[in-house]
Design a protein around this motif. Sequence first.
Motif, PDB file in Angstrom:
ATOM      1  N   THR A  46       0.830  -1.201   0.000  1.00 37.17           N
ATOM      2  CA  THR A  46       0.000   0.000   0.000  1.00 37.17           C
ATOM      3  C   THR A  46       0.864   1.251   0.000  1.00 37.17           C
ATOM      4  N   LEU A  47       1.983   1.210   0.712  1.00 32.18           N
ATOM      5  CA  LEU A  47       2.951   2.307   0.761  1.00 32.18           C
ATOM      6  C   LEU A  47       4.312   1.774   0.341  1.00 32.18           C
ATOM      7  N   THR A  48       5.150   2.674  -0.113  1.00 37.04           N
ATOM      8  CA  THR A  48       6.546   2.315  -0.302  1.00 37.04           C
ATOM      9  C   THR A  48       7.309   2.809   0.921  1.00 37.04           C
ATOM     10  N   ALA A  49       8.449   2.216   1.169  1.00 39.24           N
ATOM     11  CA  ALA A  49       9.249   2.630   2.320  1.00 39.24           C
ATOM     12  C   ALA A  49       9.566   4.119   2.211  1.00 39.24           C
ATOM     13  N   GLY A  50       9.316   4.880   3.278  1.00 39.62           N
ATOM     14  CA  GLY A  50       9.599   6.301   3.309  1.00 39.62           C
ATOM     15  C   GLY A  50       8.505   7.190   2.747  1.00 39.62           C
ATOM     16  N   GLU A  51       7.480   6.618   2.132  1.00 35.69           N
ATOM     17  CA  GLU A  51       6.409   7.419   1.532  1.00 35.69           C
ATOM     18  C   GLU A  51       5.678   8.266   2.571  1.00 35.69           C
ATOM     19  N   ASP A  53       6.827   9.855   4.983  1.00 40.19           N
ATOM     20  CA  ASP A  53       7.574  11.078   5.291  1.00 40.19           C
ATOM     21  C   ASP A  53       7.166  12.243   4.392  1.00 40.19           C
ATOM     22  N   GLY A  54       6.640  11.982   3.226  1.00 41.40           N
ATOM     23  CA  GLY A  54       6.248  13.038   2.304  1.00 41.40           C
ATOM     24  C   GLY A  54       4.783  13.415   2.380  1.00 41.40           C
ATOM     25  N   PHE A  55       4.057  12.925   3.372  1.00 44.15           N
ATOM     26  CA  PHE A  55       2.622  13.188   3.498  1.00 44.15           C
ATOM     27  C   PHE A  55       2.340  14.674   3.663  1.00 44.15           C
ATOM     28  N   ARG A  56       1.365  15.180   2.916  1.00 46.67           N
ATOM     29  CA  ARG A  56       0.864  16.555   3.045  1.00 46.67           C
ATOM     30  C   ARG A  56      -0.651  16.468   3.212  1.00 46.67           C
TER      31      ARG A  56
END
Length: 103
Positions: A46-51, A53-56
């Motif tokens: 569902t997510l990639t690793a580190g994704e 961190d870029g959440f807005r």
Amino acid sequence: MADEFDYLGDRRISKLLDLVLQLATEVHVGRQRTRALEQLLVRSGTLTAGELDGFRATADEAATLDRERDAYTRRLVRIITESGPAEHPLREQWEDALATKAG
């Protein structure tokens, strides 16, 4: 305040210690759950690793996050301002809340 809950011989310092312990518990539990959730989402694709961190946040999401932050802050302030003995410090507030809810 019962002697067993008066950790340092000063009620104010004991309340501050209660606050610090509450914060530490909240932070630990939140971090563990967030890490576990992120790992599950990465594992499922569902997510990639580190994704994360870029959440807005959108405006609605930001409003929700703000409300949750404010509620959390109120809970922490309540620890310092609560009344009653340490064994059941919020009994008076709980009884008031029940009476208000009952009408």
